[in-house]
Write a protein that holds these residues in place. Structure first.
Motif, PDB file in Angstrom:
ATOM      1  N   LYS A 193      47.978   2.097 126.888  1.00 50.86           N
ATOM      2  CA  LYS A 193      48.119   0.673 126.562  1.00 50.86           C
ATOM      3  C   LYS A 193      49.147   0.461 125.453  1.00 50.86           C
ATOM      4  O   LYS A 193      49.288   1.273 124.558  1.00 50.86           O
ATOM      5  CB  LYS A 193      46.790   0.087 126.107  1.00 50.86           C
ATOM      6  CG  LYS A 193      45.668   0.252 127.107  1.00 50.86           C
ATOM      7  CD  LYS A 193      45.618  -0.881 128.055  1.00 50.86           C
ATOM      8  CE  LYS A 193      44.414  -0.737 128.974  1.00 50.86           C
ATOM      9  NZ  LYS A 193      44.645  -1.350 130.237  1.00 50.86           N
TER      10      LYS A 193
ATOM     11  N   SER B  79      37.957  -1.295 121.791  1.00 46.67           N
ATOM     12  CA  SER B  79      39.226  -0.550 121.930  1.00 46.67           C
ATOM     13  C   SER B  79      40.378  -1.461 122.341  1.00 46.67           C
ATOM     14  O   SER B  79      41.324  -1.020 122.981  1.00 46.67           O
ATOM     15  CB  SER B  79      39.083   0.599 122.924  1.00 46.67           C
ATOM     16  OG  SER B  79      38.157   1.530 122.451  1.00 46.67           O
TER      17      SER B  79
ATOM     18  N   ASN C 279      45.258   6.000 126.148  1.00 49.60           N
ATOM     19  CA  ASN C 279      44.820   5.062 127.183  1.00 49.60           C
ATOM     20  C   ASN C 279      45.986   4.372 127.895  1.00 49.60           C
ATOM     21  O   ASN C 279      45.763   3.566 128.788  1.00 49.60           O
ATOM     22  CB  ASN C 279      43.848   4.021 126.607  1.00 49.60           C
ATOM     23  CG  ASN C 279      44.484   3.095 125.594  1.00 49.60           C
ATOM     24  OD1 ASN C 279      45.706   3.024 125.444  1.00 49.60           O
ATOM     25  ND2 ASN C 279      43.652   2.361 124.865  1.00 49.60           N
TER      26      ASN C 279
END
Length: 174
Positions: A96, A57, A94
């Motif tokens: 990010k 990921s 997430n």
């Protein structure tokens, strides 16, 4: 870079130079390619590394374009200084920031009108936001780490950025 297949050390991909629009097809299963150019993300994300980063990921493919998590590529792209702007996307799942292919300044301005961009410096991010806002002063710099309602730090990753005038378009991260 359009990755068709990445298994082990083998990669089948198409690289496009954003400055010259030159295309280079690579198939490491058949022969080693001789590159007239390499897009910066293609240098950072190559061969077996692509498969590993996607599995962990740390990279994702959106519409055939590979985006790599900021923490994995930031030092490398800052050192090369050939390209100053990159397509970017913020993964809300997430939290990010993911960095994609290199962009010219003109391409970065166009992209910011509907998406996110990452630039190597605060001043370059400001310039992209200003040009995307037709020369009007951008909003920012901002970093949403502090919750304005509570004054407390939020959990997760937060990135400094600008917005074009009146917050039109995406984020101009740096």
């Amino acid at each position: 870079m359009d990755i068709e297949e990445a298994i082990g050390d083998d990669i089948v991909a198409t690289f496009r130079d954003i400055d010259t629009d030159q295309v280079c097809n690579v198939n490491t299963k058949e022969a080693q390619a001789s590159f007239a150019f390499l897009a910066p993300i293609a240098v950072v994300v190559g061969g077996a590394l692509v498969e590993h980063l996607v599995a962990a990921s740390l990279a994702m493919v959106i519409a055939g374009v590979t985006y790599t998590v900021y923490s994995e590529v930031s030092k490398k792209i800052k050192k090369q200084k050939k390209y100053y702007h990159y397509a970017a996307t913020l993964n809300k799942g997430n939290g990010k920031l993911y960095i994609g292919p290199a962009l010219s300044q003109t391409q970065a301005v166009k992209r910011l009108k509907s998406g996110d961009v990452y630039s190597l410096s605060k001043s370059k991010a400001y310039t992209v936001a200003k040009k995307a806002g037709h020369g009007k002063k951008p909003v920012g710099p901002e970093n949403h780490r502090i919750n304005p309602k509570t004054g407390k730090k939020r959990k997760g990753d937060y990135y400094w950025h600008y917005h074009a005038y009146k917050r039109k378009g995406g984020h101009s991260f740096y």
